[in-house]
Design an enzyme around this catalytic site. Sequence first.
Site, PDB file in Angstrom:
ATOM      1  N   CYS A   2       0.822  -1.205   0.000  1.00 41.90           N
ATOM      2  CA  CYS A   2       0.000   0.000   0.000  1.00 41.90           C
ATOM      3  C   CYS A   2       0.860   1.261   0.000  1.00 41.90           C
ATOM      4  O   CYS A   2       1.984   1.256   0.491  1.00 41.90           O
ATOM      5  CB  CYS A   2      -0.879   0.042   1.238  1.00 41.90           C
ATOM      6  SG  CYS A   2      -1.817  -1.454   1.514  1.00 41.90           S
ATOM      7  N   ARG A  27       4.582   0.223  -6.204  1.00 43.55           N
ATOM      8  CA  ARG A  27       4.627  -0.635  -5.013  1.00 43.55           C
ATOM      9  C   ARG A  27       3.668  -1.818  -5.109  1.00 43.55           C
ATOM     10  O   ARG A  27       3.779  -2.765  -4.353  1.00 43.55           O
ATOM     11  CB  ARG A  27       4.279   0.197  -3.768  1.00 43.55           C
ATOM     12  CG  ARG A  27       5.321   1.240  -3.441  1.00 43.55           C
ATOM     13  CD  ARG A  27       4.818   2.179  -2.384  1.00 43.55           C
ATOM     14  NE  ARG A  27       4.660   1.558  -1.091  1.00 43.55           N
ATOM     15  CZ  ARG A  27       5.534   1.668  -0.092  1.00 43.55           C
ATOM     16  NH1 ARG A  27       6.623   2.359  -0.249  1.00 43.55           N
ATOM     17  NH2 ARG A  27       5.306   1.093   1.063  1.00 43.55           N
ATOM     18  N   TRP A  75      -3.238  -2.525  -1.308  1.00 49.53           N
ATOM     19  CA  TRP A  75      -2.935  -3.904  -1.730  1.00 49.53           C
ATOM     20  C   TRP A  75      -3.681  -4.785  -0.738  1.00 49.53           C
ATOM     21  O   TRP A  75      -3.351  -4.844   0.439  1.00 49.53           O
ATOM     22  CB  TRP A  75      -1.422  -4.127  -1.660  1.00 49.53           C
ATOM     23  CG  TRP A  75      -0.961  -5.417  -2.257  1.00 49.53           C
ATOM     24  CD1 TRP A  75      -0.642  -5.648  -3.565  1.00 49.53           C
ATOM     25  CD2 TRP A  75      -0.723  -6.653  -1.573  1.00 49.53           C
ATOM     26  NE1 TRP A  75      -0.232  -6.949  -3.732  1.00 49.53           N
ATOM     27  CE2 TRP A  75      -0.270  -7.593  -2.532  1.00 49.53           C
ATOM     28  CE3 TRP A  75      -0.854  -7.074  -0.240  1.00 49.53           C
ATOM     29  CZ2 TRP A  75       0.046  -8.904  -2.205  1.00 49.53           C
ATOM     30  CZ3 TRP A  75      -0.536  -8.386   0.076  1.00 49.53           C
ATOM     31  CH2 TRP A  75      -0.090  -9.284  -0.896  1.00 49.53           C
ATOM     32  N   ASN A 101      -1.359   1.763   6.195  1.00 50.87           N
ATOM     33  CA  ASN A 101      -0.566   0.627   5.683  1.00 50.87           C
ATOM     34  C   ASN A 101      -0.237  -0.260   6.870  1.00 50.87           C
ATOM     35  O   ASN A 101       0.062   0.247   7.948  1.00 50.87           O
ATOM     36  CB  ASN A 101       0.765   1.102   5.082  1.00 50.87           C
ATOM     37  CG  ASN A 101       0.570   1.853   3.782  1.00 50.87           C
ATOM     38  OD1 ASN A 101      -0.542   2.026   3.318  1.00 50.87           O
ATOM     39  ND2 ASN A 101       1.680   2.308   3.213  1.00 50.87           N
ATOM     40  N   GLY A 102      -0.213  -1.568   6.650  1.00 54.95           N
ATOM     41  CA  GLY A 102       0.110  -2.486   7.751  1.00 54.95           C
ATOM     42  C   GLY A 102      -1.076  -3.368   8.064  1.00 54.95           C
ATOM     43  O   GLY A 102      -2.087  -3.358   7.339  1.00 54.95           O
ATOM     44  N   GLU A 486      17.158 -17.018  -9.975  1.00 53.27           N
ATOM     45  CA  GLU A 486      16.764 -15.633 -10.233  1.00 53.27           C
ATOM     46  C   GLU A 486      16.154 -15.488 -11.634  1.00 53.27           C
ATOM     47  O   GLU A 486      15.158 -14.792 -11.813  1.00 53.27           O
ATOM     48  CB  GLU A 486      17.989 -14.725 -10.049  1.00 53.27           C
ATOM     49  CG  GLU A 486      17.791 -13.256 -10.379  1.00 53.27           C
ATOM     50  CD  GLU A 486      16.714 -12.555  -9.556  1.00 53.27           C
ATOM     51  OE1 GLU A 486      16.208 -13.110  -8.568  1.00 53.27           O
ATOM     52  OE2 GLU A 486      16.345 -11.423  -9.949  1.00 53.27           O
ATOM     53  N   LYS A 490      12.383 -14.150 -12.304  1.00 52.97           N
ATOM     54  CA  LYS A 490      12.073 -12.998 -13.169  1.00 52.97           C
ATOM     55  C   LYS A 490      10.978 -13.364 -14.163  1.00 52.97           C
ATOM     56  O   LYS A 490      10.043 -12.601 -14.385  1.00 52.97           O
ATOM     57  CB  LYS A 490      13.292 -12.534 -13.967  1.00 52.97           C
ATOM     58  CG  LYS A 490      14.359 -11.745 -13.277  1.00 52.97           C
ATOM     59  CD  LYS A 490      14.005 -10.352 -12.846  1.00 52.97           C
ATOM     60  CE  LYS A 490      13.336 -10.354 -11.527  1.00 52.97           C
ATOM     61  NZ  LYS A 490      13.989 -10.323 -10.313  1.00 52.97           N
ATOM     62  N   GLU A 493       7.541 -13.791 -12.421  1.00 55.32           N
ATOM     63  CA  GLU A 493       6.999 -12.537 -11.902  1.00 55.32           C
ATOM     64  C   GLU A 493       6.294 -11.714 -12.973  1.00 55.32           C
ATOM     65  O   GLU A 493       5.227 -11.165 -12.732  1.00 55.32           O
ATOM     66  CB  GLU A 493       8.133 -11.661 -11.322  1.00 55.32           C
ATOM     67  CG  GLU A 493       8.641 -12.093  -9.978  1.00 55.32           C
ATOM     68  CD  GLU A 493       9.775 -11.195  -9.493  1.00 55.32           C
ATOM     69  OE1 GLU A 493       9.732 -10.753  -8.349  1.00 55.32           O
ATOM     70  OE2 GLU A 493      10.725 -10.945 -10.273  1.00 55.32           O
ATOM     71  N   HIS A 509      17.270 -35.775 -10.708  1.00 51.07           N
ATOM     72  CA  HIS A 509      16.492 -36.254  -9.563  1.00 51.07           C
ATOM     73  C   HIS A 509      15.038 -35.795  -9.624  1.00 51.07           C
ATOM     74  O   HIS A 509      14.389 -35.692  -8.594  1.00 51.07           O
ATOM     75  CB  HIS A 509      17.158 -35.788  -8.264  1.00 51.07           C
ATOM     76  CG  HIS A 509      18.560 -36.301  -8.140  1.00 51.07           C
ATOM     77  ND1 HIS A 509      18.843 -37.609  -7.844  1.00 51.07           N
ATOM     78  CD2 HIS A 509      19.756 -35.686  -8.316  1.00 51.07           C
ATOM     79  CE1 HIS A 509      20.163 -37.777  -7.829  1.00 51.07           C
ATOM     80  NE2 HIS A 509      20.729 -36.624  -8.121  1.00 51.07           N
ATOM     81  N   LYS A 608       6.170  -4.301  -4.594  1.00 47.19           N
ATOM     82  CA  LYS A 608       7.597  -4.004  -4.614  1.00 47.19           C
ATOM     83  C   LYS A 608       8.214  -4.176  -3.235  1.00 47.19           C
ATOM     84  O   LYS A 608       9.316  -4.664  -3.091  1.00 47.19           O
ATOM     85  CB  LYS A 608       7.792  -2.570  -5.124  1.00 47.19           C
ATOM     86  CG  LYS A 608       9.235  -2.116  -5.211  1.00 47.19           C
ATOM     87  CD  LYS A 608       9.921  -2.799  -6.357  1.00 47.19           C
ATOM     88  CE  LYS A 608      11.405  -2.523  -6.420  1.00 47.19           C
ATOM     89  NZ  LYS A 608      12.117  -3.562  -7.158  1.00 47.19           N
TER      90      LYS A 608
HETATM   91  C1  G6P Z   1       9.209  -8.447  -3.144  1.00 50.94           C
HETATM   92  C2  G6P Z   1       9.741  -7.829  -4.422  1.00 50.94           C
HETATM   93  C3  G6P Z   1      11.024  -8.548  -4.835  1.00 50.94           C
HETATM   94  C4  G6P Z   1      12.032  -8.496  -3.710  1.00 50.94           C
HETATM   95  C5  G6P Z   1      11.458  -9.047  -2.397  1.00 50.94           C
HETATM   96  C6  G6P Z   1      12.367  -8.722  -1.223  1.00 50.94           C
HETATM   97  O1  G6P Z   1       8.783  -9.740  -3.384  1.00 50.94           O
HETATM   98  O2  G6P Z   1       8.780  -7.918  -5.455  1.00 50.94           O
HETATM   99  O3  G6P Z   1      11.559  -7.927  -5.986  1.00 50.94           O
HETATM  100  O4  G6P Z   1      13.162  -9.231  -4.056  1.00 50.94           O
HETATM  101  O5  G6P Z   1      10.200  -8.431  -2.114  1.00 50.94           O
HETATM  102  O6  G6P Z   1      12.396  -7.329  -1.061  1.00 50.94           O
HETATM  103  P1  G6P Z   1      13.575  -6.519  -0.426  1.00 50.94           P
HETATM  104  O7  G6P Z   1      13.150  -5.091  -0.537  1.00 50.94           O
HETATM  105  O8  G6P Z   1      13.698  -6.986   0.998  1.00 50.94           O
HETATM  106  O9  G6P Z   1      14.811  -6.806  -1.204  1.00 50.94           O
END
Ligand code: G6P
Length: 613
Positions: A2, A27, A75, A101-102, A486, A490, A493, A509, A608
């Site tokens: 949020c 975000r 969110w 937020n929270g 990673e 990507k 996501e 395996h 984010k």
């Molecule tokens: C979310 C974001 C990711 C990020 C992760 C950890 O899932 O979408 O891109 O890697 O949080 O976030 P941080 O800010 O702790 O690296």
Amino acid sequence: MCGIVGYLGERDAYPILIKGLSRLEYRGYDSAGVALINGNGNLVIYKSKGKVADLDNLVKGKDLSGSTGIAHTRWATHGEPNDVNAHPHFSESGNLALIHNGIIENYKSLRTELSSHGYHFHSSTDTEAIVQLIEYIMDSHHITLEEAVPLALGNLVGAYALVIVNKKDPDSLIAARKGSPLLIGVGENEFFVGSDATPIVEYTDKVVYLDDEQIAYMRKGKEMVITDINKVKKTPVVKKLNMSLSQIEKGGFPHFMLKEIFEQPSALETSMTGRLYEKESGVKLTGIIDNKERILAARRFIICACGTSWHAGLIGKYILEELTRKPVEVEYSSEFRYRKPVLFPDDVVIAISQSGETADTLAAIQLAKESGCFLFGICNVVGSSIPRTTDTGIYTHVGPEIGVASTKAFTAQVATLIQLAIAIAELDGREPELRREIISELVKIPSKIAKILEQDQMIADYSKTFTYARNFIYLGRGYNYPVALEGALKLKEISYIHAEGYPAAEMKHGPIALIDEEMPVVVIAPRRGNYEKIVSNIQEVKARKGKVIAIVTEGDTEVKSMSDFYIEIPDTIDCLTPLLTVIPLQLFSYHIAIAKGRDVDQPRNLAKSVTVE
Ligand code: G6P
């Protein structure tokens, strides 16, 4: 997650609020809303499911006057994303509006109690309980909003960053935080509130970061007053914002993600400036030099992180172990915090986080703190919660990362971990030759990344052929196993294609059962590390008619001849290959997602900065 914007001053609040919400879109959110005290002294609230643009359309032709207001992107956690659950929420009398937020954990019991006092709830949210509770306390104790807020906050269990407007007192705003970030921009006779700096940077570079359990009372034409929830006054510490407007705009790129991918050569250079000394063949990190004894005495390093930062942490483990010969564990913060980890006071816990606000990583730090561990933070966002809670640390300094899928933050985290490993090894004179070699190669990495980026169009053209795929496998070994994870993350996501990353040898395996002519397999096969082994793994894929997309070193012939498609990277030493191999994977995911028509900067359901656990 949020986003929060607030404004109090002389200008029209609405344009500032709506622009602020657009800046916060990155975000992740599913509804948006705004509350204004308009020119007639009425408190008006507009809310809409969907995008900020939908909210802006909704209010067309409405009275949007007024210079006091709050706005929010939500969110969804409690209750589905719809107009009613969107913030702001208002109190029984309609005099107060609040954004939050929270998560408030005791919201159910609060709602039950307030309902028994005749308060009506319209939404399914936890937030509505806060605004109703504040009004209940005002009415039942016959006190002002200022007096009621600390009392109400004392009754909340959970996390909050919140801002309140009061129709009966239009020249004021009250903001408070516990566990969720909040900062206040201080202008000439005006205040801007933000859950991060992006809605503020356009107007002022003077900011006050609220600490946990602090309340800020803002009044037009007056100095801001900050207290804790026990009403003890605190002196506001005004800091200079280290961000520019151009950093949070697209600068000619169609998406933030692509801009951030292309920023990597310069971002990495900035990140290493003042730390990496090629001539002296050394790394200077104040956080390490100032805590030399503590670091040298470390029994082991424990890395805590989430998502992409966790992948960077895995690479960090490999390099830290290689250079320092100390044991390193890498933990998902969310798992670490809820089991009973064995911790010793001479452990060093390294928290990695782009945002510096990830709730699980913050909780992991708290747990380690209670065991007396030394806390080291690697973060990108200056002034965020993790750098403020750890004993020392390093900023990655790559500027704001707006695209939800992390790119430049990842490469900077990896480069920072490599420098950290060198600095620690330097303390006790370990591996001088290898350190020298890494440093002389590390300085060349930005230009090598730039060279990979020249293949963007070729990668874009090829990516289109994969829009049919429903699954992908990514394989890597050694330093490039975390890159396989990673790369797969990507793709998931932003394209919503299912992808799995695997250590190449583990394929036998299980995942090998999935391979047929429909299955694209991305193999990270630079000419370093376990090259011969990965060649065998490619043969296993080809024998089952899998489609091989390989990341190879320039000049390679063997893997190229076995691949359906390959992308070349310049040569470098083994431990630095992740900084290069990940670049084509970022571009590959981006272009597949674009070809599938996805919203790459704001992929569905993702946030984010994950500020709730
Ligand atoms: C979310 C974001 C990711 C990020 C992760 C950890 O899932 O979408 O891109 O890697 O949080 O976030 P941080 O800010 O702790 O690296």
